[in-house]
Design a protein around this motif. Structure first.
Motif, PDB file in Angstrom:
ATOM      1  N   UNK A 155      -6.291 -10.427  13.761  1.00  0.00           N
ATOM      2  CA  UNK A 155      -4.952  -9.836  13.664  1.00  0.00           C
ATOM      3  C   UNK A 155      -4.072 -10.298  14.816  1.00  0.00           C
ATOM      4  N   UNK A 170       3.741   1.839   1.194  1.00  0.00           N
ATOM      5  CA  UNK A 170       2.435   2.438   1.427  1.00  0.00           C
ATOM      6  C   UNK A 170       1.326   1.512   0.926  1.00  0.00           C
ATOM      7  N   UNK A 171       1.630   0.812  -0.159  1.00  0.00           N
ATOM      8  CA  UNK A 171       0.657  -0.127  -0.695  1.00  0.00           C
ATOM      9  C   UNK A 171       0.406  -1.247   0.312  1.00  0.00           C
ATOM     10  N   UNK A 222      -1.369   0.342   3.490  1.00  0.00           N
ATOM     11  CA  UNK A 222      -2.748   0.758   3.253  1.00  0.00           C
ATOM     12  C   UNK A 222      -3.660  -0.451   3.044  1.00  0.00           C
ATOM     13  N   UNK A 223      -3.144  -1.463   2.361  1.00  0.00           N
ATOM     14  CA  UNK A 223      -3.952  -2.663   2.137  1.00  0.00           C
ATOM     15  C   UNK A 223      -4.287  -3.339   3.468  1.00  0.00           C
ATOM     16  N   UNK A 224      -3.375  -3.262   4.413  1.00  0.00           N
ATOM     17  CA  UNK A 224      -3.641  -3.872   5.719  1.00  0.00           C
ATOM     18  C   UNK A 224      -4.509  -2.971   6.590  1.00  0.00           C
ATOM     19  N   UNK A 225      -4.256  -1.675   6.532  1.00  0.00           N
ATOM     20  CA  UNK A 225      -4.884  -0.773   7.498  1.00  0.00           C
ATOM     21  C   UNK A 225      -6.153  -0.110   6.975  1.00  0.00           C
ATOM     22  N   UNK A 226      -6.182   0.167   5.676  1.00  0.00           N
ATOM     23  CA  UNK A 226      -7.410   0.655   5.069  1.00  0.00           C
ATOM     24  C   UNK A 226      -7.741   2.110   5.302  1.00  0.00           C
ATOM     25  N   UNK A 280       0.062 -11.721   2.325  1.00  0.00           N
ATOM     26  CA  UNK A 280      -1.083 -12.337   1.657  1.00  0.00           C
ATOM     27  C   UNK A 280      -2.342 -11.523   1.959  1.00  0.00           C
ATOM     28  N   UNK A 281      -2.484 -11.146   3.225  1.00  0.00           N
ATOM     29  CA  UNK A 281      -3.647 -10.350   3.634  1.00  0.00           C
ATOM     30  C   UNK A 281      -3.628  -8.979   2.980  1.00  0.00           C
ATOM     31  N   UNK A 282      -2.458  -8.538   2.555  1.00  0.00           N
ATOM     32  CA  UNK A 282      -2.359  -7.254   1.860  1.00  0.00           C
ATOM     33  C   UNK A 282      -2.643  -7.419   0.364  1.00  0.00           C
ATOM     34  N   UNK A 283      -3.031  -8.624  -0.040  1.00  0.00           N
ATOM     35  CA  UNK A 283      -3.471  -8.831  -1.412  1.00  0.00           C
ATOM     36  C   UNK A 283      -2.392  -9.247  -2.398  1.00  0.00           C
ATOM     37  N   UNK A 284      -1.292  -9.767  -1.917  1.00  0.00           N
ATOM     38  CA  UNK A 284      -0.204 -10.172  -2.819  1.00  0.00           C
ATOM     39  C   UNK A 284      -0.324 -11.643  -3.232  1.00  0.00           C
ATOM     40  N   UNK A 285       0.160 -11.907  -4.450  1.00  0.00           N
ATOM     41  CA  UNK A 285       0.259 -13.281  -4.944  1.00  0.00           C
ATOM     42  C   UNK A 285       1.480 -13.957  -4.328  1.00  0.00           C
ATOM     43  N   UNK A 341       1.967 -14.306   5.823  1.00  0.00           N
ATOM     44  CA  UNK A 341       0.508 -14.198   5.940  1.00  0.00           C
ATOM     45  C   UNK A 341       0.061 -12.746   5.839  1.00  0.00           C
TER      46      UNK A 341
END
Lengths: 176, 175
Positions: A115, A21-22, A25-29, A132-137, A129
């Motif tokens: 996208x 879900x994380x 949600x980070x991708x879709x908002x 990464x776009x979902x905010x991961x290191x 990618x």
């Protein structure tokens, strides 16, 4: 002692759910799209279970599931037309003005090109990618997809060049 | 941060997305995993074969003329486990529960509703019912006797495949 793989789709999905879900949600908002992505992902997981169930480790099974979720989220981002009716949607922005919603629609139209470009990257590069776009290191991406950090780094570095080239071209195309 | 990609950020779009993703990750709402799973199954089942709507118009009208319409009040049995299976049915309206008797206790297996073919054991002469079906509300069904069904599929040989497909969808689906 190595961990035993998950025995069925539901237990794998439940165990990975919060993290999935994380990512989505980070991708879709927004909540509605995230729920759709989750639902479709579970469906895909059940369908793919003959293969996923046979993977030797739970990490590999989780990685497979992550890739399913990424795929579903990218699909929604690339083909959002049917979902625009629910645009209200960035649920934490209840009561957002029409100008804000309008802005969001426009932003999505722009972002769709991006996208699309990401969705067309080859296999693992696309998934790296997307995370990464979902905010991961980098190390988190590596752990989730079961690849090395240097692989992540090189995919991102190539993708960066590919993306700015493709998107710059498409944006000009769209405006000209 | 959900606005447009700033024009001066075209060169590092990925960084822009990364920052946005990180921000969003801090406010992920709660999602109910059980609800997701049950919704996924429901969506899949909705895509499964609905026997009645999968029939051609000719098959449907032939089925209707060879069957008789029967109404089951809520709580009454459409069929009982162990009985001789002498008919096959299609639910037109209402819902019924499918249950088994386990040492005197009822175990509900699943539900059937409009469009479902039920009592497939009645497609073959000599079978007995493998489960009990109780109407959950007023159920209208088309009831076709086994011998009429045999004549029906002689005229419409595509139908048994449809029955098999429906049974297969149920087996691979959730009970």
């Amino acid at each position: 002692m190595p961990q035993a793989p998950y025995g069925d789709a539901e237990s794998l999905f439940r165990a990975a759910h919060k993290e999935l879900m994380r990512v989505a949600y980070a991708l879709l908002g927004n909540r509605a799209d995230t729920e759709d992505a989750a639902q479709d992902s579970f469906f895909k997981l059940v369908t793919a279970w003959p293969r996923v169930g046979g993977l030797p480790t739970p990490d590999e099974q989780r990685a497979y599931l992550f890739r399913i979720v990424i795929n579903e989220a990218l699909h929604i981002l690339r083909y959002p037309h049917r979902r625009w009716e629910r645009l209200g949607v960035d649920t934490d922005q209840d009561g957002a003005s029409w100008e804000v919603l309008d802005e969001q629609v426009q932003a999505r139209a722009d972002l769709r090109l991006l996208w699309k470009a990401i969705g067309e990257l080859p296999g693992m590069r696309r998934d790296v990618v997307a995370l990464r776009a979902a905010g991961y290191e980098y190390r988190e991406i590596a752990a989730r997809l079961g690849v090395s950090i240097s692989t992540v780094r090189s995919h991102i570095s190539y993708a960066r060049k590919q993306l700015s080239r493709t998107v710059a071209r498409d944006w000009e195309g769209a405006q000209g | 941060m959900s606005g447009r990609v700033p024009a001066d950020r075209h060169g590092d779009l990925l960084d822009w997305l990364y920052e946005r993703g990180k921000q969003r990750a801090e406010r992920v709402p709660e999602f109910d995993v059980e609800r997701t799973i049950s919704r996924a199954y429901a969506a899949r089942d909705a895509g499964a074969v609905n026997f009645w709507s999968a029939l051609s118009p000719a098959e449907r009208s032939a089925f209707e003329s060879a069957a008789r319409k029967q109404v089951f009040a809520s709580g009454t049995a459409l069929m009982r486990e162990g009985e001789q299976a002498d008919a096959v049915m299609v639910i037109l309206d209402g819902r019924a529960k499918v249950c088994l008797d386990e040492d005197g206790r009822e175990r509900i297996i699943t539900e059937r509703g409009p469009g479902d073919l039920i009592g497939e054991s009645g497609t073959v002469p000599g079978y007995v019912r493998s489960a009990t079906m109780i109407a959950l509300d007023t159920v209208q069904a088309l009831v076709m006797r086994t011998e009429d069904y045999t004549a029906f599929i002689a005229d419409f040989p595509g139908v048994p495949d449809l029955v098999k497909k429906q049974t297969y969808d149920r087996r691979t689906g959730r009970p």
